[in-house]
Write a protein that holds these residues in place. Structure first.
Motif, short mmCIF file in Angstrom:
data_model
loop_
_atom_site.label_atom_id
_atom_site.label_comp_id
_atom_site.label_asym_id
_atom_site.label_seq_id
_atom_site.Cartn_x
_atom_site.Cartn_y
_atom_site.Cartn_z
N ALA A 1 0.81 -1.22 0.13
CA ALA A 1 0.11 0.03 -0.15
C ALA A 1 0.96 1.29 0.00
O ALA A 1 0.55 2.28 -0.79
N PHE A 2 1.94 1.28 0.72
CA PHE A 2 2.96 2.12 0.81
C PHE A 2 3.48 2.56 -0.67
O PHE A 2 3.74 3.64 -1.11
N LEU A 3 4.06 1.43 -1.18
CA LEU A 3 4.65 1.31 -2.51
C LEU A 3 3.86 2.10 -3.46
O LEU A 3 4.23 3.02 -4.62
N LEU A 4 2.21 1.98 -3.51
CA LEU A 4 1.47 2.46 -4.50
C LEU A 4 1.14 3.90 -4.11
O LEU A 4 0.96 4.61 -4.85
N ALA A 5 0.95 4.26 -2.98
CA ALA A 5 0.71 5.40 -2.37
C ALA A 5 1.69 6.59 -2.82
O ALA A 5 1.49 7.71 -3.02
N ALA A 6 2.95 6.07 -2.17
CA ALA A 6 4.03 7.03 -1.98
C ALA A 6 4.25 8.05 -3.38
O ALA A 6 4.23 9.29 -3.42
N PRO A 7 4.38 7.32 -4.64
CA PRO A 7 4.55 8.13 -5.89
C PRO A 7 3.44 8.86 -6.38
O PRO A 7 3.45 9.51 -7.18
N ALA A 8 2.06 8.72 -5.68
CA ALA A 8 0.93 9.20 -6.45
C ALA A 8 0.22 10.23 -5.47
O ALA A 8 -0.42 11.06 -5.94
N VAL A 9 0.54 10.29 -4.12
CA VAL A 9 -0.26 11.36 -3.33
C VAL A 9 0.51 12.10 -2.47
O VAL A 9 0.24 12.79 -1.51
N ASN A 10 1.99 12.19 -2.96
CA ASN A 10 2.72 13.06 -2.21
C ASN A 10 2.76 14.38 -2.72
O ASN A 10 1.85 14.78 -3.50
N PRO A 11 3.06 15.56 -1.81
CA PRO A 11 3.01 17.09 -2.10
C PRO A 11 3.62 17.40 -3.57
O PRO A 11 2.86 18.09 -4.11
N LEU B 1 -8.04 17.07 -6.34
CA LEU B 1 -8.58 16.08 -5.41
C LEU B 1 -9.08 14.79 -5.78
O LEU B 1 -8.93 13.95 -5.25
N ALA B 2 -9.44 14.65 -7.35
CA ALA B 2 -9.93 13.65 -7.99
C ALA B 2 -8.78 12.74 -8.05
O ALA B 2 -8.80 11.38 -7.64
N ARG B 3 -7.54 13.18 -8.17
CA ARG B 3 -6.30 12.36 -8.47
C ARG B 3 -5.88 11.85 -7.15
O ARG B 3 -5.53 10.56 -6.72
N PHE B 4 -5.74 12.74 -6.06
CA PHE B 4 -5.45 12.23 -4.56
C PHE B 4 -6.41 11.09 -4.03
O PHE B 4 -6.02 9.89 -3.79
N LEU B 5 -7.81 11.29 -4.39
CA LEU B 5 -8.63 10.09 -4.03
C LEU B 5 -8.49 8.90 -4.89
O LEU B 5 -8.57 7.78 -4.32
N GLY B 6 -8.45 8.91 -6.04
CA GLY B 6 -8.23 7.76 -6.89
C GLY B 6 -7.03 7.19 -6.58
O GLY B 6 -7.21 5.88 -6.31
N SER B 7 -6.11 7.85 -6.46
CA SER B 7 -4.90 7.05 -6.00
C SER B 7 -4.60 6.51 -4.62
O SER B 7 -4.28 5.41 -4.54
#
Length: 339
Positions: free
Chosen positions: A134-144, A162-168
């Motif tokens: 889960a960290f592997l998928l979230a780190a490159p997509a929801v970071n600032p 917002l859509a990208r953050f929620l979807g990722s």
């Protein structure tokens, strides 16, 4: 009775046979390229080859700084973060740990190349595989950094951020929860789960240096392989195919999802590329942004090197399907339709 056994150890003064490894092959190829550079320049002076070479170099140049960042963080975790600390920080319930790990991805401003070695090191420190993934998928997509770049690329569409953050984030958490249900330990290579044992009295900085060096050499080779494959596919896919999808939302979603896998763009730069495709509706472009950091060719190559091919062949299709669905649902909810 004494039994005498033969030994295969070479005797003193006996020359050991020289084994041909990948480093020797690479050096030989470099020397050959230097020696015959004039002939190679004339033979490869083709527009398609030049385009592919440009894409290959761009992918490697974009990804390498973040890959180095990832292996440095991986080395720091191995050398200075005891497994007991990680187990105290994350909830004991694996499903809850997946959610916490997904949110923790906001703290690593890097691309997918950086998250792979860090996720493997988390597994080796005793973190549940589902939480590490889960960290592997979230780190490159929801970071600032990614969210800011998306806002800059779409100045008139703040809802895209917002859509990208929620979807990722949904992609990372859902895949983690699914892995809790259906994932099997034997699918992950043993080297990715082997616990780290620091030598007693050994220098932590030595452990850091050796870990970072090992991860960089291993992951760098798979990055080059993935970048080469993506460059070839970039040349093969005609640009006219993308422009023909302007009025076909469903087909556009599917094609843009596949293109996200093929193009293998860095998550910090993909928003600017897809923003230029103004003829496409926002929904297919959002799916591109959600799928790209979760699964692409270079990322699959890196995962195969870190966790084994058996893992990559199962994890990539699962992630692709979940990312497409989460991207579409986030677009319908936040963007207000298929525009």
């Amino acid at each position: 009775m004494v039994r005498v056994t033969a030994t295969t150890e070479p005797r003193a003064g006996t020359a050991r046979p020289r084994r041909v490894d990948s480093l020797l092959v690479l050096c030989a190829l470099l020397l050959a390229a230097i020696a015959f550079q004039d002939q190679l320049t004339g033979a490869l002076d083709v527009p398609a080859v030049r385009t592919g070479a440009t894409v290959f170099v761009a992918i490697c140049v974009q990804a390498m700084p973040f890959l180095v960042l990832g292996v440095l963080i991986s080395g720091l975790i191995a050398a200075f973060v005891p497994a007991s600390v990680l187990r105290k920080v994350l909830p004991r319930n694996t499903s809850a740990a997946v959610g916490v790990a997904g949110m923790a991805g906001m703290a690593l401003p890097g691309c997918e190349c950086a998250s792979v070695p860090v996720a493997r090191r988390l597994m080796q420190q005793g973190v549940a595989p589902a939480a590490a993934l889960a960290f592997l998928l979230a780190a490159p997509a929801v970071n600032p950094v990614v969210l800011v770049s998306t806002a800059v690329a779409f100045p008139g569409e703040p809802a895209m951020v917002l859509a990208r953050f929620l979807g990722s984030l949904a992609t990372a958490v859902v895949v983690g929860w699914l892995w809790v249900r259906v994932g099997k330990t034997e699918w992950i290579a043993e080297r990715a789960l082997q616990r780290i044992r620091r030598p007693p009295g050994g220098s932590r900085w030595l452990v850091f240096a050796e870990t970072a060096r090992h991860d960089l050499v291993e992951a760098g080779g798979f990055l080059v392989l993935g970048g080469l494959t993506a460059a070839v596919l970039n040349v093969v896919v005609p640009p006219a195919w993308v422009s023909s999808l302007a009025g076909q939302v469903v087909l556009g979603v599917l094609v843009m999802a596949v293109l996200a896998v093929v193009l293998s763009l860095c998550s910090e730069a993909d928003a600017f590329v897809v923003a230029a495709l103004s003829a496409l509706p926002l929904l297919p472009r959002l799916v591109f942004l959600v799928v790209g950091p979760a699964v692409d060719i270079k990322l699959v190559a890196l995962q195969a090197g870190a966790f084994g091919r058996s893992f990559a062949m199962r994890f990539a299709p699962l992630t692709f399907v979940v990312a497409v669905v989460c991207g579409v649902v986030a677009g319908l909810l936040v963007l207000g339709g298929v525009r």
